[in-house]
Structure formats: structure tokens, C-alpha cells
Design a protein around this motif. Structure first.
Motif, mmCIF file in Angstrom:
data_model
loop_
_atom_site.group_PDB
_atom_site.id
_atom_site.type_symbol
_atom_site.label_atom_id
_atom_site.label_comp_id
_atom_site.label_asym_id
_atom_site.label_seq_id
_atom_site.Cartn_x
_atom_site.Cartn_y
_atom_site.Cartn_z
ATOM 1 N N GLY A 1 69.818 -4.324 40.856
ATOM 2 C CA GLY A 1 71.211 -4.305 40.427
ATOM 3 C C GLY A 1 71.943 -5.586 40.732
ATOM 4 N N LEU A 2 71.858 -6.065 41.982
ATOM 5 C CA LEU A 2 72.596 -7.260 42.384
ATOM 6 C C LEU A 2 72.099 -8.496 41.660
ATOM 7 C CD1 LEU A 2 72.901 -6.632 46.219
ATOM 8 C CD2 LEU A 2 74.701 -6.418 44.510
ATOM 9 N N SER A 3 70.778 -8.655 41.562
ATOM 10 C CA SER A 3 70.236 -9.859 40.951
ATOM 11 C C SER A 3 70.536 -9.908 39.466
ATOM 12 C CB SER A 3 68.731 -9.940 41.192
ATOM 13 O OG SER A 3 68.458 -9.980 42.573
ATOM 14 N N GLY B 1 59.952 -10.380 58.493
ATOM 15 C CA GLY B 1 59.866 -11.142 57.258
ATOM 16 C C GLY B 1 58.509 -11.792 57.133
ATOM 17 N N ILE B 2 58.454 -13.115 57.291
ATOM 18 C CA ILE B 2 57.199 -13.853 57.203
ATOM 19 C C ILE B 2 56.432 -13.690 58.517
ATOM 20 C CG2 ILE B 2 56.176 -16.129 56.908
ATOM 21 C CD1 ILE B 2 58.607 -16.874 55.226
ATOM 22 N N LEU B 3 55.174 -13.274 58.420
ATOM 23 C CA LEU B 3 54.408 -12.882 59.606
ATOM 24 C C LEU B 3 53.588 -14.042 60.165
ATOM 25 C CD1 LEU B 3 53.234 -9.337 58.465
ATOM 26 C CD2 LEU B 3 55.251 -9.958 59.804
ATOM 27 N N THR B 4 54.246 -15.085 60.596
ATOM 28 C CA THR B 4 53.598 -16.174 61.335
ATOM 29 C C THR B 4 54.102 -16.135 62.775
ATOM 30 O OG1 THR B 4 55.343 -17.760 60.782
ATOM 31 C CG2 THR B 4 53.472 -17.591 59.262
ATOM 32 N N PRO B 5 53.285 -16.611 63.729
ATOM 33 C CA PRO B 5 53.744 -16.593 65.128
ATOM 34 C C PRO B 5 55.096 -17.277 65.326
ATOM 35 C CG PRO B 5 51.403 -17.052 65.045
ATOM 36 C CD PRO B 5 51.875 -17.055 63.633
ATOM 37 N N ILE B 6 55.344 -18.376 64.610
ATOM 38 C CA ILE B 6 56.614 -19.086 64.763
ATOM 39 C C ILE B 6 57.780 -18.204 64.325
ATOM 40 C CG2 ILE B 6 57.977 -21.051 63.974
ATOM 41 C CD1 ILE B 6 55.828 -21.850 65.892
ATOM 42 N N LYS B 7 57.670 -17.601 63.125
ATOM 43 C CA LYS B 7 58.750 -16.759 62.614
ATOM 44 C C LYS B 7 58.974 -15.532 63.493
ATOM 45 C CE LYS B 7 60.071 -18.920 58.838
ATOM 46 N NZ LYS B 7 61.467 -19.355 58.625
ATOM 47 N N ILE B 8 57.878 -14.941 63.974
ATOM 48 C CA ILE B 8 58.019 -13.760 64.832
ATOM 49 C C ILE B 8 58.646 -14.143 66.155
ATOM 50 C CG2 ILE B 8 56.737 -11.970 66.061
ATOM 51 C CD1 ILE B 8 54.748 -11.928 63.764
ATOM 52 N N ALA B 9 58.233 -15.293 66.704
ATOM 53 C CA ALA B 9 58.828 -15.753 67.967
ATOM 54 C C ALA B 9 60.324 -15.988 67.811
ATOM 55 C CB ALA B 9 58.129 -17.023 68.442
ATOM 56 N N ASP C 1 54.259 -13.528 43.400
ATOM 57 C CA ASP C 1 54.694 -13.274 42.030
ATOM 58 C C ASP C 1 55.736 -12.172 41.988
ATOM 59 O OD1 ASP C 1 51.792 -11.336 40.908
ATOM 60 O OD2 ASP C 1 52.973 -11.261 42.731
ATOM 61 N N ASP C 2 56.665 -12.187 42.920
ATOM 62 C CA ASP C 2 57.783 -11.259 42.890
ATOM 63 C C ASP C 2 58.802 -11.742 41.859
ATOM 64 O OD1 ASP C 2 56.399 -10.275 44.990
ATOM 65 O OD2 ASP C 2 58.032 -10.345 46.431
ATOM 66 N N TYR C 3 59.301 -10.830 41.065
ATOM 67 C CA TYR C 3 60.379 -11.199 40.151
ATOM 68 C C TYR C 3 61.126 -9.944 39.728
ATOM 69 C CZ TYR C 3 57.346 -9.769 36.211
ATOM 70 O OH TYR C 3 56.548 -9.068 35.354
ATOM 71 N N LEU C 4 62.355 -10.154 39.300
ATOM 72 C CA LEU C 4 63.198 -9.115 38.730
ATOM 73 C C LEU C 4 63.498 -9.490 37.294
ATOM 74 C CD1 LEU C 4 65.756 -8.728 41.640
ATOM 75 C CD2 LEU C 4 63.815 -7.242 41.159
ATOM 76 N N PRO D 1 62.479 -15.200 39.207
ATOM 77 C CA PRO D 1 61.447 -15.293 40.250
ATOM 78 C C PRO D 1 62.087 -15.287 41.626
ATOM 79 C CG PRO D 1 61.812 -17.432 39.226
ATOM 80 C CD PRO D 1 62.637 -16.451 38.450
ATOM 81 N N LEU D 2 61.371 -14.701 42.582
ATOM 82 C CA LEU D 2 61.889 -14.557 43.938
ATOM 83 C C LEU D 2 60.998 -15.290 44.928
ATOM 84 C CD1 LEU D 2 62.714 -10.727 43.883
ATOM 85 C CD2 LEU D 2 64.240 -12.629 43.313
ATOM 86 N N THR D 3 61.593 -15.735 45.996
ATOM 87 C CA THR D 3 60.840 -16.365 47.073
ATOM 88 C C THR D 3 60.195 -15.286 47.937
ATOM 89 O OG1 THR D 3 62.786 -16.427 48.507
ATOM 90 C CG2 THR D 3 62.403 -18.336 47.072
ATOM 91 N N ALA D 4 59.389 -15.730 48.927
ATOM 92 C CA ALA D 4 58.673 -14.779 49.784
ATOM 93 C C ALA D 4 59.623 -13.899 50.575
ATOM 94 C CB ALA D 4 57.747 -15.530 50.733
ATOM 95 N N ASP D 5 60.842 -14.405 50.870
ATOM 96 C CA ASP D 5 61.791 -13.594 51.635
ATOM 97 C C ASP D 5 62.788 -12.870 50.744
ATOM 98 O OD1 ASP D 5 63.122 -15.801 50.762
ATOM 99 O OD2 ASP D 5 63.924 -16.412 52.706
ATOM 100 N N GLY D 6 62.486 -12.790 49.430
ATOM 101 C CA GLY D 6 63.288 -11.967 48.537
ATOM 102 C C GLY D 6 64.498 -12.653 47.939
ATOM 103 N N GLN D 7 64.638 -13.974 48.071
ATOM 104 C CA GLN D 7 65.761 -14.691 47.498
ATOM 105 C C GLN D 7 65.415 -15.195 46.100
ATOM 106 O OE1 GLN D 7 68.720 -14.763 49.231
ATOM 107 N NE2 GLN D 7 67.556 -13.445 50.619
ATOM 108 N N ILE D 8 66.449 -15.347 45.262
ATOM 109 C CA ILE D 8 66.235 -15.854 43.913
ATOM 110 C C ILE D 8 65.795 -17.306 43.984
ATOM 111 C CG2 ILE D 8 67.341 -16.391 41.716
ATOM 112 C CD1 ILE D 8 69.161 -14.007 42.165
#
Length: 886
Positions: A13-15, A230-238, A555-558, A595-602
Motif C-alpha cells: 500500500g505505502l510503496s 535485518g542483515i545477518l552479519t556479525p557486524i550488523k548484529i553487533a 529480487d524483492d519488488y512491489l 525494486p527493493l533493497t535487502a532491508d526493504g527500502q525502495i
């Protein structure tokens, strides 16, 4: 279910609102209906057709009679024709229609034009496709048991959607019967490829009914981690744990390792014998008199089909040499097994109020599940120059394609209002492609000095890839048509008008995770998959195991579409000498694909993903009734073919028909088409003949082109060519062989011959594009065949106990993809198909049917420069079924 899936409604809806608000010509999305209206019902179409166990010749003649009454050039296959020829679904039936060819048993090419130039209606309404790589519905999803008839309209008429290229297929489902009917059938089948053992794996779960039991689905722990981090890397989780420091990094690495144990790793491949296929179906229909002139009817059906087929394929690998791609002189061998489950259900209700009012509901559910294992032995960039090394690539693909359509239709004749006739329909449909747990990995094989082979899983950051995909399409449709007849002297005149609204919302998302095996020793990587990725090996910190959900193939997209359309038309039948049909359709079309990025942004500029256009699309048809047996037609129309949602979305995906990597291109524009048809039709008793000429002029045709791939594999995309044209001749005949005398004549009288031939040429002019050094800037259209031929020899015994059909089908070579860097275009080679069906009916209730497919044992081949690039062995198929009807 992933965290992204839980947010799908709000994201859609928002996008969509954000994208549509970027241009003042767009209106807010709201739930209305589809642009596809049912075609005006002729008198022939209004009649209920009783299916009798009569001669196939009679059924073909009845279909020809209905085609004769159509105001525009059309072909029709009736239920009896479909059944007697042994067709199991809509796709295999349609390949026998003049000028039609079938691709991968799913998509039709009309007059040599690719599937993008065809469209599909279900009882006159557009419905969504569960295949994310195509705009059209895979026609193999519609079992023959729910089909009343198939109408292929090759000339445009204004009540149809303006997105009309080669033709429109209207699948008309079984109507309310005139009497109580009950049918049940069971059958089995076998393919010659299945004489060898097939492949299977233990961790597939219990999915005999075509639905994953959760074994393959993304785990709850993994979905929770995605929502939290979100992104499952040690840096992002830390960072999410409070900041990057030694303590948080250590905790993050522990979390990543623990998440590794949440994947289904019980996927070791083993050989197993292949079971025979099984299919079964049942249907029931009846009518009930509720009161005087009030009749209630019901029609229901269910079918189940389980099939397994081994896979034998070959393909050449492209090695990179300077700026060119050169095929090796050896093949990669691909072996595998495909398990498929098809289920369908139908429930129709009807209410007749006298002869002037009729209400119908129709609910159709289709499910097509594929579980495929492929193992490829060959080379890659890693082993291309090493004679003692080769790769073994394994891929597991599981997908559920479903469609649910709920439809409400009405027809009303109003004698008190100058015989005004109104028909309308509302359709709510949903399609989904659910693909959990796709897995890909590669073993390297090294030949040792003693001749033994040492195999190990490659040591790489992306050694294993797990994919969890989900695409959902929701559509709503509303349309109405009004027809007002009048008589003016010798002229019978009908004014028609109608309105259509169509809306589609799509949410497509894929979660991809990679296993990092850089810290593993070669000895640890030399075992089976489940032995390598045990809980102990994953949790052992010294192995430095990691997972990652950051890839370049997200390949996420709305996406959303809206079509607002209306039309007006006029039919004049003058003294049954001439019939003139003319009309114009107006469509306001809006589309956005984000198309969307890995974290769900346009991703990118929203306005680049918006396509807005409107236009008028006229159609003209003139029929001259030369005499009672002969008629001539002329037609002209202007239509459009618009780019598909996936084609304009710049994301990467794999085409399931070719296994090529494909990326969309947001700069595509629509193709305008001007078409003209001339046709002569002769109907005599039960025989008929026709011959016609056709011409199409295409402005900015959309073509698939090859881009320069970095890994040696083919990378395809889409671009607009400058111009194109298609022209040709097609002929068709149906002849009972009753022209002989004596004993030969008595035998020949039980046979009939039917066939068709299409000869055509196509040309396009295309410019050069960055990253694609096209060899031929003038060539034929992709997917176009210069000839298509179909031939049927039918036999019906006098007592109707024995029926047989011999069917031959062939198409000319067609461009699979355009050549680059000096190489010629790649052509799919002609496929000669010879099939036989035989049916024995000891009485009017029981029948036994034998089917033999691909008797010539042809293979599917794509050649380039005289070398085979891809080869797929089809094998010969045998089927046996038993049916009982009451």
C-alpha cells in the motif's frame, strides 16, 4: 514466513501510493475490477451443448459451426475434441489450433509470436499468473476435465483488452448441465526416461498433496532473527546488540552459528526407482426445478495428477576469450528428476429465472507443484583450463504455483426495454508462487595421480545458497456489456457498449542465505552434505562458519497495475449478405514496479518505474456471405503489447524455461501493433476449408537480448527494437473421407482428416545497445517460426465403440536468443511430434483410453553456429486410463 512477508500489505500500500503520487495523471489505487469483459454472446454461444459419446468428426464440425458465427477470426476447440485427442490440459490441446505452437508444454505462440503477444481469459476475465517470469498463465495448469471449450481469437475486437498481439485464449469452464451427470476416471502413465533410477532426498517432507509440510520453509528462529537484526552479519548484529565491541562481536558470531542449525540440511541425494504416474478425476452436475421457470444447477469437479520424469540434458559452457564468448567442444551433462503434483477443484452454481435471466458463480482452484533435482557435471571458470578437475553442481528446486478464482456472472435479456441484453461479471482472483528451500551447491572433483577422484564441497564464502521465495498477485475485476438490437429495413443492427476495470497488486520477495565454508578443512568438506554441516561442525568456532543474507541477486519488488477501459461497437448485418463490425476501445493504463533493497527500502528513482499511457484502439471486421457455404472476412485493428512487470524491474532471476539468468530493464516502452487479416472460409456438410492472409506492423517490439556475463553464463535482458513486421498465410481443412465407392468407401467413411498449415515471415530492425554487441541488426522476431503444421487422422467405428486419432505437429526453427560478438543467432530446432490415442467403449458408460506421445522420440535442441548449446531429451510417454460416466 519471513519478517518481510508479515509486512507485505503495508509495504504494498505505502510503496504503490508513493509511486503513483509522483505523477498527477495517476489516481489512488482502490479496489475495483479488471479490464477484460466477456465477449458478446452470440446465439450459438447461448445454447447449452450436450456432450454425447458421438463421433469426433461431429464434434469438430460443431466447433467449426460456432467459429463460423464469430464476427472476428477465431478458432475453437470443444470438450469432445479435447477429450478424444487425449489432451490432458489446455496447453496440449491448443497446439493443434492453426498457427499455434507450444513452448515447454506451458505457453503458446500464436502465428509464430512469443507468449508476450498472447493473453488469457478465464470465462472472459483476466486472472493473474502464478509464474513470476511470464505475464500469461501457464496453460498446463488447466486440466481438460474443467474445460467446456477453448476459443482462440486471432483478430482483435473492442470488448477484449487492448493488450492484444497474436491472439487471445478464452478458457470457458464447464457450464451447468441439462441433466444429471457423473464422471469418474483413473489412469496411469510412464515415460521411457524413467527406465533408469531417479533422484530423491530424504529431507523433502511429506508433500504427496503438493503442499510443503513446513520442512522446507524458513524456520521461525531465522524469521525472528531477520525481524530483529535485518542483515545477518556479525557486524550488523553487533550493532543491534548495542555497538561494535569484542563482547558483542563474539555474541553475534555465536548467534550466526546457531542460526546455521536452523536450516534443513537433510538433503543428501540418493537414487531411487521411479513410480508410475497416477491421475484421477471426478465430476458431478445436476439441475433442480425450484419453481415454475426457476431452475437451480450445480457443477463440481476435482482432479489429481502425480507424475515423475527423469531429466537428461546437455549444455555447452561459454569460456571467456577477450571480449567474446566461445563454446567448448564438450558438453556439461545434466541428470535429474522432476516430481510434479497437479490438483484442481471446481464448484459452479447457476440460477435460471425463466429464459431471460441467468446468474452463475464459479470457483476454481488450481495447484501445480514441482520438486526438481538437477545434477550437472561440467566446467566453470574455476576449472576451465584444468584437465584434471571438473565440477558437480547440484540444485534442488521446489515451487508451489496456485491460483484461486471466484467469479460471479449474470446475463439478462430485457424484452420490455427494446430487447436490451446485459451481461456482467465480477472476479476476485489470487495467484501465488511459493518456493521455499531452494538449494544450490558445488563440489569440485580432482583426479589424483593413481586415477582416483577426490571430491569436496568448494571452500567459498558462497559455498551453499538457500533461497526462500514468495510471490503473490491479487486482482479484482468488474465489467459489464450492453447490447441493443434493432431492425432498419433489411439491416439488423446491434449497438454495444461496455466498461472494464482491472487492478493488480503484486508482492514478490526472496530471502537468500549463503554458507561460508572458508574455515573448513578439505577433509571436512569431502563428505556428504549432511556430514559436512552437522550441528557440531557448524557450532565449532574454529571452523568460522557464517551465514549471510546479503547477495547481489536480491529480487524483492512491489508492483501494481490499473486499467480503466470502455468501448463502443456497432454491428450491421445487411440482408445476410454483409456483416460489418466496427468499434473502438479506450484504455487508461497505469503501472508501477519498484525494486527493493535487502532491508526493504525502495531502490532507485521511483519515477523511473512508472508507466502511464492511454489511447484509443479501433477494430473493424467485414464479413461477406458469398453463399450459404462460403464467406469472406476482412479485419483491421490497432492494439498494444505492454512490458511485463518482471521485464521492467531491474532485478536478477533465472528463467525456468531456459535456465538463463535474466535481468529486467526499466526503460522499456510499449509496442504498438497495426494488424490486418483477410480470410476465405468454406463450409460444406461436415467438412470445412479456410485460407487467410495476415499482416502485423510492430512499432518498438520488445526483444530478449544477450548481455555480457561476467561468469561465462548467458545473461539475458530486454530492449525495444526500432520496428518489426510479421506477415503470412494460413490454411485449414476438415474432411470426412467419404468420397470413395465400394468396399474402400465403406472403410474410408469411418475416417476423417483435419489439418492446418501456417507459413510466415518476420523482420525486425534493432539498434546496438551498450553491453550487447548484437551480430544481426536485421533479423526475424525472437520465437518466430516460419512454418507451423498440424495434421490429424481420425477414426470412429460405426458402433462408436472404437475411436482413434493420429496427431502430427511440427514447427519451424525459431530464434531462442540473438547472437552477439559475431556469433549467429541461436535457433531452437524443429520438433516433430507424433502422438496416438485409442479409446474403446464397450457401452455408453465405460471407456478405456490408451495414449502414446512423442513416438518419433524427438529431442529439444538449441543450435548456434551449427553446435548444440542446449539439448533436452523428452522421451516417449505412455498412458492408460479408465473412465465411467453416468
Amino acid at each position: 514466513m519471513s519478517s518481510k512477508q508479515k509486512l507485505s500489505l503495508s509495504r504494498v500500500g505505502l510503496s504503490v501510493m508513493l509511486a503513483l503520487s509522483t505523477t498527477t495523471t495517476l489516481l489512488p489505487i482502490h479496489a475495483k475490477a479488471q479490464d477484460s469483459a466477456p465477449a458478446p454472446q452470440t446465439e450459438t454461444e447461448e445454447l447449452e451443448r450436450i456432450s454425447v459419446s458421438g463421433r469426433l468428426m461431429s464434434s469438430a464440425a460443431a466447433a467449426a459451426a460456432e467459429r463460423r458465427e464469430q464476427p472476428y477470426v477465431a478458432e475453437l476447440l470443444g470438450m469432445e475434441q479435447i477429450s478424444r485427442a487425449g489432451d490432458s490440459n489446455a496447453a496440449t490441446a491448443l497446439r493443434r489450433v492453426t498457427g499455434l505452437t507450444l513452448v515447454k508444454d506451458k505457453f503458446i505462440y500464436v502465428r509464430g509470436l512469443g507468449e508476450r503477444y498472447s493473453s488469457t481469459l478465464l470465462n472472459g476475465a483476466l486472472v493473474p499468473s502464478p509464474d513470476p517470469t511470464r505475464n500469461v498463465i501457464p496453460l498446463d495448469m488447466f486440466p481438460a476435465g474443467i474445460i467446456e471449450s477453448l476459443v482462440v481469437q486471432k483478430a482483435y475486437s473492442p470488448e477484449l483488452p487492448a493488450a492484444f498481439g497474436g491472439g487471445n485464449v478464452n478458457i470457458r469452464t464447464a457450464a451447468i448441465p441439462l441433466q444429471t451427470t457423473f464422471n469418474v476416471a483413473v489412469g496411469t502413465g510412464y515415460n521411457s526416461l524413467n527406465s533408469a533410477d531417479g533422484f530423491s532426498y530424504a529431507g523433502g517432507g511429506d508433500d504427496w498433496h503438493g503442499k510443503d509440510d513446513g520442512t522446507r520453509a524458513i524456520s521461525a528462529d531465522l524469521a525472528t532473527a531477520q525481524r530483529q537484526f535485518g542483515i545477518l552479519t556479525p557486524i550488523k548484529i553487533a550493532e543491534a546488540l548495542g555497538g561494535i565491541n569484542a563482547s558483542n562481536l563474539a555474541q553475534a558470531e555465536t548467534i550466526v552459528r546457531e542460526l546455521g542449525t536452523a536450516f534443513n540440511r537433510d538433503i543428501d541425494i540418493h537414487r531411487t526407482s521411479v513410480k508410475p504416474d497416477f491421475d484421477g478425476s471426478a465430476s458431478f452436475g445436476s439441475r433442480f426445478d425450484l419453481a415454475k421457470n426457476v431452475v437451480f444447477g450445480v457443477m463440481s469437479g476435482f482432479s489429481y495428477d502425480r507424475a515423475t520424469q527423469n531429466i537428461e540434458e546437455q549444455e555447452r559452457y561459454y569460456s571467456i576469450s577477450g571480449e567474446s564468448l566461445t563454446p567448448l567442444n564438450r558438453y556439461d551433462d545434466i541428470r535429474g528428476t522432476e516430481h510434479q503434483i497437479k490438483m484442481s477443484g471446481m464448484l459452479n452454481f447457476g440460477l435460471e429465472l425463466g429464459v431471460d435471466h441467468r446468474l452463475e458463480t464459479s470457483t476454481i482452484y488450481l495447484r501445480d507443484t514441482k520438486d526438481e533435482i538437477k545434477i550437472k557435471n561440467g566446467d566453470s571458470i574455476e576449472t576451465i583450463n584444468e584437465t584434471n578437475r571438473f565440477n558437480t553442481d547440484t540444485s534442488l528446486t521446489y515451487e508451489e504455483r496456485t491460483m484461486l478464482s471466484n467469479q460471479l456472472r449474470g446475463r439478462h435479456n430485457l424484452p420490455s426495454l427494446w430487447d436490451l441484453a446485459i451481461d456482467w461479471q465480477y472476479t476476485d482472483a489470487k495467484a501465488r508462487r511459493y518456493a521455499p528451500g531452494q538449494v544450490e551447491y558445488r563440489y569440485l572433483n580432482e583426479t589424483q595421480a593413481d586415477g582416483s577422484v577426490f571430491s569436496f564441497l568448494r571452500r567459498n564464502q558462497n559455498a551453499v545458497t538457500y533461497s526462500f521465495g514468495d510471490m503473490q498477485d491479487n486482482t479484482e475485476n468488474l465489467s459489464w456489456n450492453a447490447h441493443l438490437p434493432m431492425t432498419l429495413g433489411k439491416a439488423e443492427i446491434t449497438f454495444s457498449t461496455g466498461y472494464n476495470y482491472f487492478e493488480r497488486n503484486r508482492d514478490a520477495q526472496t530471502d537468500r542465505f549463503n554458507f561460508d565454508t572458508v574455515g573448513f578443512s578439505l577433509q571436512q568438506l569431502s563428505g556428504s552434505f549432511s556430514d559436512i554441516f552437522t550441528d557440531n561442525n557448524i557450532l565449532d568456532s574454529s571452523n568460522r562458519f557464517k551465514i549471510s543474507n546479503v547477495t547481489t541477486q536480491a529480487d524483492d519488488y512491489l508492483a501494481a497495475q490499473m486499467i480503466d477501459a470502455g468501448y463502443a461497437a456497432l454491428e450491421i448485418n445487411y440482408d445476410y449478405l454483409f456483416r460489418l463490425n466496427l468499434g473502438v476501445r479506450y484504455e487508461d493504463f497505469k503501472q508501477v514496479s519498484l525494486p527493493l533493497t535487502a532491508d526493504g527500502q525502495i531502490s532507485g528513482n521511483v519515477t523511473d518505474s512508472v508507466l502511464v499511457e492511454d489511447g484509443f484502439y479501433p477494430a473493424l471486421s467485414l464479413t461477406w456471405f458469398v453463399n450459404d457455404d462460403l464467406q469472406a472476412r476482412f479485419g483491421y485493428s490497432k492494439t498494444v503489447v505492454r512490458p511485463d512487470l518482471r521485464e521492467v524491474t531491474p532485478v536478477l532471476y533465472v528463467d525456468p524455461l531456459t535456465d538463463f539468468k535474466v535481468t529486467g530493464f526499466s526503460g522499456l516502452t510499449s509496442t504498438d501493433i497495426n494488424s490486418a487479416d483477410v480470410r476465405l472460409e468454406w463450409y460444406y456438410d461436415n467438412s470445412n476449408y479456410s485460407v487467410g492472409l495476415f499482416y502485423k506492423d510492430l512499432d518498438n517490439p520488445i526483444e530478449a537480448i544477450e548481455l555480457s556475463g561476467s561468469d561465462g553464463n548467458l545473461l539475458m535482458s530486454f530492449r525495444n527494437a526500432e520496428s518489426g513486421k510479421l506477415y503470412g498465410v494460413e490454411a485449414e481443412f476438415l474432411q470426412q473421407l467419404d468420397m470413395f465407392n465400394g468396399s474402400i468407401g465403406q472403410i474410408a467413411d469411418n475416417f476423417f482428416l483435419a489439418g492446418n498449415l501456417t507459413l510466415s515471415e518476420s523482420e525486425i530492425t534493432i539498434q546496438r545497445f551498450p553491453g550487447a554487441n548484437l551480430t544481426n541488426l536485421e533479423r526475424g522476431l525472437s520465437g518466430h517460426s516460419k512454418y507451423v503444421a498440424n495434421l490429424q487422422l481420425g477414426f470412429d467405428s460405426d458402433n462408436d465403440k472404437h475411436n482413434a486419432t493420429l496427431t502430427y505437429n511440427v514447427f519451424g526453427k525459431r530464434i531462442a536468443f540473438a547472437g552477439v560478438n559475431g556469433k549467429d543467432d541461436a535457433f531452437e530446432q524443429p520438433f516433430n511430434s507424433l502422438d496416438v490415442t485409442y479409446s474403446y467403449a464397450p457401452n455408453s458408460n465405460i471407456s478405456v483410453k490408451l495414449g502414446l506421445k512423442n513416438l518419433l522420440d524427438e529431442d529439444v535442441e538449441i543450435l548456434q553456429q551449427g553446435e548444440i548449446l542446449q539439448k533436452r531429451t523428452e522421451g516417449q510417454s505412455y498412458s492408460l486410463s479408465f473412465s465411467y460416466k453416468y
